[in-house]
Design an enzyme around this catalytic site. Structure first.
Site, short mmCIF file in Angstrom:
data_model
loop_
_atom_site.label_atom_id
_atom_site.label_comp_id
_atom_site.label_asym_id
_atom_site.label_seq_id
_atom_site.Cartn_x
_atom_site.Cartn_y
_atom_site.Cartn_z
N CYS A 52 0.85 -1.20 0.00
CA CYS A 52 0.00 0.00 0.00
C CYS A 52 0.88 1.25 0.00
O CYS A 52 1.71 1.42 0.89
CB CYS A 52 -0.90 -0.02 1.23
SG CYS A 52 -1.85 1.49 1.46
N CYS A 54 -0.03 4.33 0.45
CA CYS A 54 -0.68 5.44 1.16
C CYS A 54 -0.41 5.43 2.66
O CYS A 54 -1.06 6.17 3.40
CB CYS A 54 -2.18 5.40 0.89
SG CYS A 54 -2.55 5.44 -0.87
N CYS A 71 -1.42 -5.14 -1.33
CA CYS A 71 -2.71 -4.96 -1.99
C CYS A 71 -3.17 -6.25 -2.68
O CYS A 71 -2.38 -6.88 -3.39
CB CYS A 71 -2.59 -3.83 -3.01
SG CYS A 71 -4.16 -3.32 -3.72
N CYS A 73 -5.08 -5.31 0.67
CA CYS A 73 -4.71 -5.45 2.08
C CYS A 73 -5.80 -6.18 2.86
O CYS A 73 -6.92 -6.39 2.38
CB CYS A 73 -4.44 -4.08 2.68
SG CYS A 73 -5.89 -3.02 2.76
N CYS A 82 -10.58 0.49 1.77
CA CYS A 82 -9.32 0.80 1.09
C CYS A 82 -8.87 2.19 1.52
O CYS A 82 -9.46 3.21 1.15
CB CYS A 82 -9.52 0.75 -0.43
SG CYS A 82 -8.02 1.14 -1.36
#
Length: 111
Positions: A52, A54, A71, A73, A82
């Site tokens: 991920c 982010c 991902c 996740c 998400c």
């Protein structure tokens, strides 16, 4: 201009397929979708898994091995949550109506 990740095409295909499989949609803002796919592809290039992009990690290699944030996740698989806003439930105010992003639109937002 940034170098295109070698795994961009495969993560693009994965994202579209997983959106259909999970019955989720991409963000109405295609630049978010494009940047998240690019981040996943860069992590796949660098660490061998689509970690991920982010989240902040103390050690990305350790996180890849743990697999929790790879991902899709665990929160996405279990609850359709998400953090990156790549896969959104239709009821989400930021959800678009598409499970696809064209190669041209993807590139346009990454240039």
């Amino acid at each position: 201009m940034r170098k295109t990740p070698k795994n961009l095409e495969s993560l693009h295909k994965f994202a579209e397929a997983y959106a259909k499989l999970s019955r989720t949609y991409f963000c109405i803002d295609q630049s978010i979708t494009a940047l998240v796919i690019e981040g996943l592809a860069r992590h796949k290039d660098d660490y061998g898994a689509p970690l991920c992009p982010c989240r902040h990690y103390e050690n990305k290699k350790t996180e890849v091995l743990a697999a929790y944030w790879n991902c899709p996740c665990v929160p996405m698989r279990e609850r359709k949550e998400c953090h990156c806003m790549l896969f959104l439930q239709p009821s989400n105010e930021f959800s678009g109506e598409s499970q696809l992003i064209s190669k041209d639109d993807l590139q346009k937002h990454l240039s």
